[in-house]
Design a protein around this motif. Structure first.
Motif, mmCIF file in Angstrom:
data_model
loop_
_atom_site.group_PDB
_atom_site.id
_atom_site.type_symbol
_atom_site.label_atom_id
_atom_site.label_comp_id
_atom_site.label_asym_id
_atom_site.label_seq_id
_atom_site.Cartn_x
_atom_site.Cartn_y
_atom_site.Cartn_z
ATOM 1 N N LEU A 68 -56.349 110.957 8.242
ATOM 2 C CA LEU A 68 -55.256 110.417 9.043
ATOM 3 C C LEU A 68 -55.354 108.897 9.143
ATOM 4 C CD1 LEU A 68 -52.824 110.724 10.946
ATOM 5 C CD2 LEU A 68 -54.460 111.050 12.790
ATOM 6 N N ILE A 69 -56.543 108.385 9.387
ATOM 7 C CA ILE A 69 -56.735 106.930 9.481
ATOM 8 C C ILE A 69 -56.409 106.276 8.145
ATOM 9 C CG2 ILE A 69 -58.484 105.122 9.782
ATOM 10 C CD1 ILE A 69 -59.851 107.086 11.779
ATOM 11 N N TYR A 70 -56.826 106.888 7.050
ATOM 12 C CA TYR A 70 -56.546 106.330 5.728
ATOM 13 C C TYR A 70 -55.046 106.333 5.439
ATOM 14 C CZ TYR A 70 -56.437 105.745 0.696
ATOM 15 O OH TYR A 70 -56.152 105.300 -0.558
ATOM 16 N N LEU A 71 -54.364 107.411 5.774
ATOM 17 C CA LEU A 71 -52.931 107.482 5.491
ATOM 18 C C LEU A 71 -52.118 106.567 6.405
ATOM 19 C CD1 LEU A 71 -52.468 111.292 4.867
ATOM 20 C CD2 LEU A 71 -52.464 109.456 3.174
ATOM 21 N N ALA A 72 -52.620 106.271 7.584
ATOM 22 C CA ALA A 72 -51.894 105.421 8.530
ATOM 23 C C ALA A 72 -52.433 103.995 8.527
ATOM 24 C CB ALA A 72 -51.988 106.009 9.934
ATOM 25 N N ARG A 73 -52.991 103.553 7.409
ATOM 26 C CA ARG A 73 -53.600 102.227 7.369
ATOM 27 C C ARG A 73 -52.566 101.104 7.294
ATOM 28 N NH1 ARG A 73 -53.866 104.406 2.440
ATOM 29 N NH2 ARG A 73 -53.293 103.109 0.648
ATOM 30 N N HIS A 74 -51.338 101.417 6.973
ATOM 31 C CA HIS A 74 -50.276 100.411 6.983
ATOM 32 C C HIS A 74 -50.013 100.012 8.441
ATOM 33 C CE1 HIS A 74 -46.199 98.760 6.526
ATOM 34 N NE2 HIS A 74 -46.658 98.409 5.334
ATOM 35 N N PRO A 75 -49.831 98.729 8.721
ATOM 36 C CA PRO A 75 -49.665 98.294 10.124
ATOM 37 C C PRO A 75 -48.553 99.018 10.886
ATOM 38 C CG PRO A 75 -49.977 96.387 8.711
ATOM 39 C CD PRO A 75 -49.869 97.580 7.803
ATOM 40 N N LYS A 76 -47.446 99.297 10.221
ATOM 41 C CA LYS A 76 -46.349 99.996 10.895
ATOM 42 C C LYS A 76 -46.755 101.419 11.278
ATOM 43 C CE LYS A 76 -41.529 101.225 10.327
ATOM 44 N NZ LYS A 76 -40.376 101.246 9.440
ATOM 45 N N GLY A 124 -63.328 102.516 10.299
ATOM 46 C CA GLY A 124 -61.942 102.314 9.871
ATOM 47 C C GLY A 124 -61.018 102.046 11.040
ATOM 48 N N MET A 125 -61.212 102.786 12.133
ATOM 49 C CA MET A 125 -60.408 102.535 13.337
ATOM 50 C C MET A 125 -60.673 101.145 13.890
ATOM 51 S SD MET A 125 -60.194 105.959 15.621
ATOM 52 C CE MET A 125 -58.990 105.232 16.698
ATOM 53 N N TRP A 126 -61.931 100.738 13.911
ATOM 54 C CA TRP A 126 -62.274 99.408 14.397
ATOM 55 C C TRP A 126 -61.601 98.345 13.541
ATOM 56 C CZ3 TRP A 126 -65.062 95.518 11.902
ATOM 57 C CH2 TRP A 126 -65.367 94.418 12.691
ATOM 58 N N HIS A 127 -61.643 98.534 12.224
ATOM 59 C CA HIS A 127 -61.029 97.572 11.301
ATOM 60 C C HIS A 127 -59.514 97.485 11.515
ATOM 61 C CE1 HIS A 127 -60.206 95.325 7.680
ATOM 62 N NE2 HIS A 127 -59.359 96.278 7.301
ATOM 63 N N LEU A 128 -58.848 98.623 11.629
ATOM 64 C CA LEU A 128 -57.391 98.600 11.814
ATOM 65 C C LEU A 128 -57.003 98.009 13.167
ATOM 66 C CD1 LEU A 128 -56.389 102.024 10.240
ATOM 67 C CD2 LEU A 128 -56.007 99.745 9.310
ATOM 68 N N ASN A 129 -57.770 98.318 14.208
ATOM 69 C CA ASN A 129 -57.481 97.714 15.517
ATOM 70 C C ASN A 129 -57.703 96.202 15.482
ATOM 71 O OD1 ASN A 129 -56.782 100.144 16.733
ATOM 72 N ND2 ASN A 129 -58.869 100.531 17.431
ATOM 73 N N ARG A 130 -58.738 95.780 14.814
ATOM 74 C CA ARG A 130 -59.018 94.337 14.692
ATOM 75 C C ARG A 130 -57.922 93.647 13.897
ATOM 76 N NH1 ARG A 130 -62.149 91.554 10.853
ATOM 77 N NH2 ARG A 130 -62.837 89.544 11.642
#
Length: 137
Positions: A68-76, A124-130
Motif C-alpha cells: 500500500l505504501i509503495y502504491l501510494a508513493r505519489h504525493p497526491k 517508507g512511511m517516514w520518507h513519504l511524510n518527510r
C-alpha cells in the motif's frame, strides 16, 4: 507547477485507487489476527492446539501495508491516505511486534523477513511524510 502537470499527464503512470488497497490491507489484517488467535483458542476450547502459531504466512501478511505504501508513493495518493496513516502504522507495528517476539522467542527464522519488511514499511512511511513536509514548507 510544471512538475505536477507532467506527473498527471504521464500516460505510463498507472493510477491505483489507494482505498481499494487499504480495504485489502484491513481484510488481511483481520484475517491475520484471526489466524494469530486461532491456535490458543483451539487449545482453550478443544484441549489441544489444532493450528500452530503463524510463521511464514505472517511475513506475507506484513507485506500488505508495504505494498500500500509503495502504491501510494505519489504525493497526491499519499495525501488521500492522510486519515488512514495511523491504521497503516498500527498494522506495521503489530506485524513487527509479533514478528520480533516470534523470531527472538521461538526462533523462527522466517519471521526475521517479516521484521525486515515491517522496518522497510516504517522507513517508507517516514520518507513519504518527510517528503510531504518538505513539499509543503
Amino acid at each position: 507547477m510544471a512538475e505536477g502537470a507532467e506527473a498527471e499527464a504521464d500516460p505510463r503512470r498507472l493510477r491505483v485507487n489507494p482505498f481499494r488497497v487499504l480495504f485489502l490491507m484491513k481484510v488481511v489484517l483481520a484475517l491475520a489476527l484471526l489466524r494469530c488467535f486461532a491456535g490458543p483458542a483451539t487449545k482453550d476450547f478443544l484441549g489441544r492446539e489444532l493450528v500452530s502459531m503463524p510463521t511464514w504466512e505472517w511475513t506475507l501478511c506484513s507485506l500488505t501495508p508495504v505494498i500500500l505504501i509503495y502504491l501510494a508513493r505519489h504525493p497526491k495518493d499519499w495525501m488521500e491516505l492522510s486519515g488512514e496513516r495511523v491504521m497503516i502504522r498500527g498494522a506495521l507495528g503489530l506485524y513487527l511486534l509479533y514478528a520480533l517476539m516470534g523470531a527472538i522467542g521461538k526462533g523462527h527464522p522466517a519471521l526475521w523477513i517479516a521484521v525486515a519488511v515491517c522496518l522497510a514499511g516504517l522507513a517508507g512511511m517516514w520518507h513519504l511524510n518527510r517528503k510531504e513536509r518538505l513539499r509543503a514548507g
